[in-house]
Design a protein around this motif. Structure first.
Motif, PDB file in Angstrom:
ATOM      1  N   ASP A 115      30.212  26.777  42.045  1.00  0.00           N
ATOM      2  CA  ASP A 115      30.198  27.333  40.914  1.00  0.00           C
ATOM      3  C   ASP A 115      30.691  28.365  40.821  1.00  0.00           C
ATOM      4  O   ASP A 115      31.261  28.966  39.663  1.00  0.00           O
ATOM      5  CB  ASP A 115      28.552  27.600  40.483  1.00  0.00           C
ATOM      6  CG  ASP A 115      28.113  28.559  41.573  1.00  0.00           C
ATOM      7  OD1 ASP A 115      27.889  28.034  42.782  1.00  0.00           O
ATOM      8  OD2 ASP A 115      27.566  29.843  41.308  1.00  0.00           O
ATOM      9  N   LEU A 130      26.526  24.967  36.566  1.00  0.00           N
ATOM     10  CA  LEU A 130      26.544  23.470  37.062  1.00  0.00           C
ATOM     11  C   LEU A 130      25.217  22.807  36.478  1.00  0.00           C
ATOM     12  O   LEU A 130      24.308  23.631  36.004  1.00  0.00           O
ATOM     13  CB  LEU A 130      26.605  23.203  38.526  1.00  0.00           C
ATOM     14  CG  LEU A 130      27.817  24.083  39.176  1.00  0.00           C
ATOM     15  CD1 LEU A 130      27.786  24.058  40.674  1.00  0.00           C
ATOM     16  CD2 LEU A 130      29.008  23.625  38.664  1.00  0.00           C
ATOM     17  N   HIS A 414      31.900  20.797  41.955  1.00  0.00           N
ATOM     18  CA  HIS A 414      30.383  20.852  42.125  1.00  0.00           C
ATOM     19  C   HIS A 414      30.186  19.963  43.342  1.00  0.00           C
ATOM     20  O   HIS A 414      30.451  18.796  43.674  1.00  0.00           O
ATOM     21  CB  HIS A 414      29.798  19.987  40.938  1.00  0.00           C
ATOM     22  CG  HIS A 414      28.398  19.947  40.510  1.00  0.00           C
ATOM     23  ND1 HIS A 414      27.869  19.579  39.605  1.00  0.00           N
ATOM     24  CD2 HIS A 414      27.395  20.368  41.597  1.00  0.00           C
ATOM     25  CE1 HIS A 414      26.496  19.713  39.817  1.00  0.00           C
ATOM     26  NE2 HIS A 414      26.256  20.141  41.126  1.00  0.00           N
TER      27      HIS A 414
END
Length: 423
Positions: A115, A130, A414
């Protein structure tokens, strides 16, 4: 019939009730316990803390709660999912492992990262919000505790639900139902009577924290542990449901939840059923948050007692303007506000008093520091009758600014770091 997944909440912000983790672990059955620690202000606080010690940047309160409750969590088989990792989820994950090792307990720890974004000049932090996919990957890999950085608040629920029920990214209605449940849980006791407009109808002196029973189709029942304070009814759930939402489409990285499809039904005492939620594809972008120091501020509150309040306020303003002008350090922003808290023929000095608040802001700490506090103190014997302030003026303090934006989702890595170290 598949048993529901019971997901509880033990924190709505950094500084929430410390004992909530123990209360939730001992108050009744749970499968997953979540904790939300990351308001926008929190990221700024963590950013300033990381400047002093690069090893930190996470919510240290959670680590103390973990130290006190690691035995309970393992004994009861409750998995923990928290965004307390803040700006350093890997660092908190290491600290969590160390606590478990000292306790002699086998705990599988995973964390979610990616993130963190490049921090622009002048900013302290930059993060993307996220979704729950990384959390789900960690839990599917057997994690007992998952630590994240900046995820959406609802991701703390969508991730465990997706892992438990095997949902994929195309299970939009189920994910949308979990988003709604997560949104109801995320602010802790706001779902059980805290900050509720009709608080007088219930005993909300110490509301219990909420939990949701999530079903395979994404429907849920919001409730709380038996015997805890507060209340769960359609009113409290509705109040939290519309909190910080705009319009019918509640967009997030997992799904866009259609709030205009939500059906709430009272399902017994302290039980509200949520169903009918429809989901649409998530947007192609992720929300981002930037924090920076906006400058320096100071505040002085003058107490004006008795008659001629307006005239006393004018005198203070004129005297202050003259003093700052003589000092040659007038702050960039000077704001006065008079609160008429006084009343006629008041029986006490306090109820006969009004409050005149001065707030100053500037990029230069000196401009809001001694120049302001000194000007206030020097009026003590030469201003309106009964002069006093609510507290001694200070040297000023920094204030923060939060800015929201977006970034293409495919530009954000991610990443789930699994218990065995695989990424």
């Amino acid at each position: 019939m598949t048993e529901p997944l019971r997901i509880g909440n033990a924190s709505g912000f950094y500084g929430d009730r410390f004992d909530a983790v123990r209360e939730m672990l001992t108050g009744g059955p749970l499968d997953v316990l979540t904790g939300d620690y990351l308001a926008e202000l929190t990221m700024l606080i963590l950013g300033r803390g990381r400047l002093k010690d690069p090893r930190r940047g996470y919510a240290s309160t959670f680590l103390r709660q973990w130290e006190e409750n690691v035995h309970l969590a393992r004994e009861r088989g409750v998995r923990i999912v928290t965004n307390a990792g803040g700006l350093n989820p890997a660092g908190l994950a290491d600290a969590v492992r160390e606590v478990a090792q000292k306790a002699g307990l086998p705990v599988r720890v995973a964390h979610v990262e990616g993130d963190a974004l490049p921090v622009p000049d002048g900013c302290l932090t930059a993060n993307a919000y996220l979704g729950g996919a990384g959390i789900a990957a960690c839990l599917r890999a057997g994690a007992d505790i998952v630590v994240t950085g900046r995820v959406t608040d609802a991701a703390l629920v969508t991730g465990p639900a997706a892992a438990h029920f095997g949902w994929g990214p195309d299970d939009l209605d189920a994910l949308a139902g979990a988003v709604v449940a997560g949104h109801v849980l995320e602010c802790g006791t706001q779902a059980t009577g805290g900050n509720y407009a009709f608080f007088g109808e219930h005993d909300v002196r110490r509301p219990g924290f909420p939990l949701a029973e999530i079903h395979p189709d994404g429907s849920s029942v919001v409730t709380k542990h038996p015997g805890t304070g507060g209340v769960v009814d359609i009113g409290t759930v509705t109040a939290q449901l519309v909190y910080e939402t705009v319009g019918a489409r509640y967009a997030g990285p997992d799904v866009t939840a259609r709030l205009d499809t939500v059906t709430l039904t009272q399902d017994g005492p302290d039980r509200v059923r949520i169903d009918g939620v429809r989901g649409e594809a998530p947007p192609a972008t992720l929300k981002t948050g930037l924090t920076r120091l906006g400058g320096w501020r100071n505040e002085v509150v003058f107490v004006l007692t008795g008659l001629d309040v307006e005239a006393k306020a004018r005198l203070v303003k004129d005297q202050f303007a003259d003093a700052l002008g003589r000092a040659g350090r007038v702050p960039a922003e000077v704001r006065w506000e008079l609160a008429r808290t006084d009343r006629p023929d008041a029986p006490t000095e306090e109820t006969a008093s009004a409050l005149l608040r001065l707030v100053v802001r500037d990029q230069d700490a000196e401009a809001v520091g001694r120049a302001v506090s000194g000007a206030a103190v020097e009026l003590a014997l030469g201003s309106y009758p009964g002069f006093h302030v609510t507290a001694p003026p200070g040297k000023g303090a920094p204030y923060g600014v939060f800015e929201a934006g977006t970034v293409p989702a495919d530009e954000v890595a991610h990443t789930a770091v699994l218990p065995d170290g695989r990424r």
